[in-house]
Design an enzyme around this catalytic site. Structure first.
Site, mmCIF file in Angstrom:
data_model
loop_
_atom_site.group_PDB
_atom_site.id
_atom_site.type_symbol
_atom_site.label_atom_id
_atom_site.label_comp_id
_atom_site.label_asym_id
_atom_site.label_seq_id
_atom_site.Cartn_x
_atom_site.Cartn_y
_atom_site.Cartn_z
ATOM 1 N N ASP A 116 42.565 46.886 39.855
ATOM 2 C CA ASP A 116 42.022 45.762 40.626
ATOM 3 C C ASP A 116 41.565 46.192 42.016
ATOM 4 O OD1 ASP A 116 44.599 46.276 41.500
ATOM 5 O OD2 ASP A 116 45.384 44.296 41.077
ATOM 6 N N ASP B 150 55.195 36.744 41.415
ATOM 7 C CA ASP B 150 54.964 35.563 40.580
ATOM 8 C C ASP B 150 54.716 35.955 39.122
ATOM 9 O OD1 ASP B 150 52.424 36.600 40.642
ATOM 10 O OD2 ASP B 150 51.522 34.958 41.779
ATOM 11 N N HIS C 173 52.733 38.443 37.993
ATOM 12 C CA HIS C 173 51.394 38.898 37.602
ATOM 13 C C HIS C 173 51.321 40.392 37.349
ATOM 14 C CE1 HIS C 173 50.564 39.263 42.152
ATOM 15 N NE2 HIS C 173 50.489 40.494 41.694
ATOM 16 N N GLU D 233 46.825 36.091 38.001
ATOM 17 C CA GLU D 233 47.755 35.118 38.561
ATOM 18 C C GLU D 233 48.237 34.134 37.494
ATOM 19 O OE1 GLU D 233 48.904 35.984 41.153
ATOM 20 O OE2 GLU D 233 47.553 36.081 42.877
#
Ligand code: GLP
Length: 275
Positions: free
Chosen positions: A67, A142, A144, A149
């Site tokens: 990413d 979270d 990911h 997400e």
């Protein structure tokens, strides 16, 4: 799924690096998927050490990064701490220290004029080289993978993602704050490989450390598969999955004794991926 629990960050990193080095030695032209974040820094340091002291050869290795923030790109004119691009991170933490060829490095282009077209091209390049042999992954707080997400489709492909508040907070604390960069300057969007893209890698190596990740590690590995914890898709991967944790990150798993037992027996029977 092999869940390996190491005492601390250093041991976790050394073990992960051993797995990657073993692949590079057995398949010198392998394709690696690489990750950013604070977690893999120790793994990269160990790979650099192996390159410098043991001749680990990256000359035929191809890499694809997971990413990149949208709107920023590597700027070598800037000091490292003021350049928050993931491209710069990879350059500083790994690429500049090893003999990888620049033409074998694929990174999502945060400055692309046409993100959609770029994402399509990126997927095509992964296919063109025959797919990713091993994908290294961290885990966001979270749940990911990369920047997928909560709520991302578990079959998603490389695309633009809007970043979650928790991710922005965590990455601000880990990187931007130290550099005195104002929060308002943080990119809100990113290009990320999708969960579907990641699951096509022939093997998965996830590393996670720290007590602050213990809850999400348990959800990801022992909870239900859900788009609310995108890394729980690890449970769907058909190939070799290795998860290397430090004790703090593993502390909320309910079957620690079982994972340790499996690890011991695999070693005993010569089935362990590395010693
Ligand atoms: C970012 C990256 C992820 C990484 C996560 C965890 O959001 N896009 O690929 O896994 O951070 O980062 P850290 O290792 O710093 O906890």
């Amino acid at each position: 799924m092999d869940i390996i629990i190491k005492e601390n960050y250093e041991q976790m990193s050394a073990y992960a690096a051993k797995i990657i080095a073993k692949l590079i030695r057995s398949k010198p032209d392998c394709v690696l998927g690489l990750a950013t974040g604070s977690t893999p820094i120790g793994t990269y340091q160990e790979l650099v050490r192996m390159h410098q002291q043991e001749g680990l050869d990256f000359s035929q290795v191809t890499v694809f990064n997971l990413d990149e923030y949208l709107g920023i790109g590597m700027d070598l004119e800037k000091p490292y701490h003021l350049d928050q691009s993931y491209a710069r991170f990879m350059y500083e933490e790994l690429f500049k220290h090893v003999n990888i060829k620049p033409e074998n490095i694929y990174l999502p282009d945060g400055l692309t004029k046409d993100p959609e077209e770029f994402c399509h091209w990126y997927e095509e390049q992964i296919k063109r080289v025959g797919g990713i042999d091993l994908q290294l992954l961290g885990l966001g707080r979270d749940g990911h993978w990369a920047f997928n997400e909560p709520g991302s489709s578990l079959t998603s492909r490389t695309r633009v993602q809007v970043l979650d508040q928790q991710t922005l907070d965590d990455n601000y604390e880990a990187f931007y704050k130290k550099a005195n960069i104002d929060r308002s300057q943080m990119p809100q969007l990113a290009i990320t490989m999708g969960i579907g893209t990641i699951l096509e890698a022939r093997s998965i190596l996830m590393i996670v450390n720290g007590a602050h990740k213990a809850d999400i590690v348990a959800k990801c590995l022992e909870g239900p598969i859900t788009s609310q914890v995108t890394a729980s898709a690890i449970q769907l991967h058909p190939g070799q999955i290795t998860v290397v944790l430090d004790e703090a990150a593993a502390s909320k798993l309910t079957r620690i004794d079982h994972y340790k037992h499996v690890e011991r027996l695999k070693r005993q029977y010569g089935l362990a991926i590395v010693d």
